[in-house]
Design an enzyme around this catalytic site. Sequence first.
Site, PDB file in Angstrom:
ATOM      1  N   CYS A  26      26.561  19.125  -4.442  1.00 61.61           N
ATOM      2  CA  CYS A  26      25.615  20.134  -4.917  1.00 61.61           C
ATOM      3  C   CYS A  26      26.128  21.548  -4.596  1.00 61.61           C
ATOM      4  O   CYS A  26      27.129  21.958  -5.180  1.00 61.61           O
ATOM      5  CB  CYS A  26      24.232  19.834  -4.340  1.00 61.61           C
ATOM      6  SG  CYS A  26      22.930  20.535  -5.342  1.00 61.61           S
TER       7      CYS A  26
ATOM      8  N   HIS B 270      22.896  14.520  -4.668  1.00 65.48           N
ATOM      9  CA  HIS B 270      22.968  14.396  -3.197  1.00 65.48           C
ATOM     10  C   HIS B 270      23.190  12.933  -2.812  1.00 65.48           C
ATOM     11  O   HIS B 270      22.217  12.208  -2.575  1.00 65.48           O
ATOM     12  CB  HIS B 270      21.649  14.882  -2.572  1.00 65.48           C
ATOM     13  CG  HIS B 270      21.510  16.360  -2.503  1.00 65.48           C
ATOM     14  ND1 HIS B 270      21.738  17.091  -1.356  1.00 65.48           N
ATOM     15  CD2 HIS B 270      21.181  17.261  -3.452  1.00 65.48           C
ATOM     16  CE1 HIS B 270      21.544  18.369  -1.586  1.00 65.48           C
ATOM     17  NE2 HIS B 270      21.197  18.510  -2.863  1.00 65.48           N
TER      18      HIS B 270
ATOM     19  N   GLU C 109      23.979  11.627  -0.134  1.00 66.72           N
ATOM     20  CA  GLU C 109      23.559  11.312   1.242  1.00 66.72           C
ATOM     21  C   GLU C 109      22.074  10.958   1.313  1.00 66.72           C
ATOM     22  O   GLU C 109      21.608  10.483   2.342  1.00 66.72           O
ATOM     23  CB  GLU C 109      23.889  12.492   2.173  1.00 66.72           C
ATOM     24  CG  GLU C 109      22.959  13.697   2.112  1.00 66.72           C
ATOM     25  CD  GLU C 109      23.154  14.589   0.883  1.00 66.72           C
ATOM     26  OE1 GLU C 109      23.933  14.222  -0.032  1.00 66.72           O
ATOM     27  OE2 GLU C 109      22.486  15.638   0.817  1.00 66.72           O
TER      28      GLU C 109
HETATM   29  N1  GLN Z   1      20.956  25.639  -6.415  1.00 64.44           N
HETATM   30  C1  GLN Z   1      21.749  25.678  -5.222  1.00 64.44           C
HETATM   31  C2  GLN Z   1      22.844  26.740  -5.337  1.00 64.44           C
HETATM   32  O1  GLN Z   1      23.057  27.260  -6.381  1.00 64.44           O
HETATM   33  C3  GLN Z   1      22.345  24.331  -4.917  1.00 64.44           C
HETATM   34  C4  GLN Z   1      21.242  23.345  -4.620  1.00 64.44           C
HETATM   35  C5  GLN Z   1      21.614  22.224  -3.695  1.00 64.44           C
HETATM   36  O2  GLN Z   1      22.657  22.228  -3.036  1.00 64.44           O
HETATM   37  N2  GLN Z   1      20.706  21.283  -3.566  1.00 64.44           N
HETATM   38  O3  GLN Z   1      23.476  27.045  -4.376  1.00 64.44           O
END
Ligand code: GLN
Length: 219
Positions: free
Chosen positions: A84, A183, A185
Amino acid sequence: MTDSRRPRIGVLALQGAVREHVAAIRAVDAEPVEVRLPRDLVDLDALILPGGESTTMRKLIDAYGLRGPIAALARTGAPLLGTCAGMILLADRIADGDEPVFRLLDVEVRRNGYGRQLDSFEADLAVGTADVPGALGAADLHGVFIRAPLLSELGPSVEVLARDPDGNPVAVRQGRVIATSFHPELTGDRRIHALLRDLAAALDREAPGRQSKDAGVTE
Ligand code: GLN
């Protein structure tokens, strides 16, 4: 005492989803190391850049002097996993203006690319078929997406490991760099962490350029 045969996998622990990655590393029989300072990177076999908020994470990476040392660890061939926000930190290109951070993955990402209405959702992700299993096997992988980045472009040497139900790539690999827009995890499925462990275990610790205490990582 640590068992030297278990790969040591670091988790950048400045912000974001750290504890669940630590548990997932233990679950694949590797040794977790929380990374807050450059010295925590010494002798790691792999590193996870977790989810969180990439703007905050990039500021903290620089505040703690971690940008050069993490880049140096990657140059030694240590595998990296970005989940992410961590995927955003690895990307070569970020749509809509943000400066890239590590530029270790030939992709373009669009922050919050699934749209504001879809702040968070779950989906079953295709990783291959029974006839043609992918690197993660054949059974769907369940993905939890939280304000997730969208992979908007992939370079030619980037392999797709999983796709969302619309066909967008959501897990990719380029050599020893793995990234997911979800995610991994947060579910009990450990295939992504197991892949990272396998890449880390395959590292030749004696290889020239291999990370060591005097390789400049603790600068
Ligand atoms: N939207 C977040 C960003 O742009 C990332 C979201 C996440 O890691 N769950 O940094």
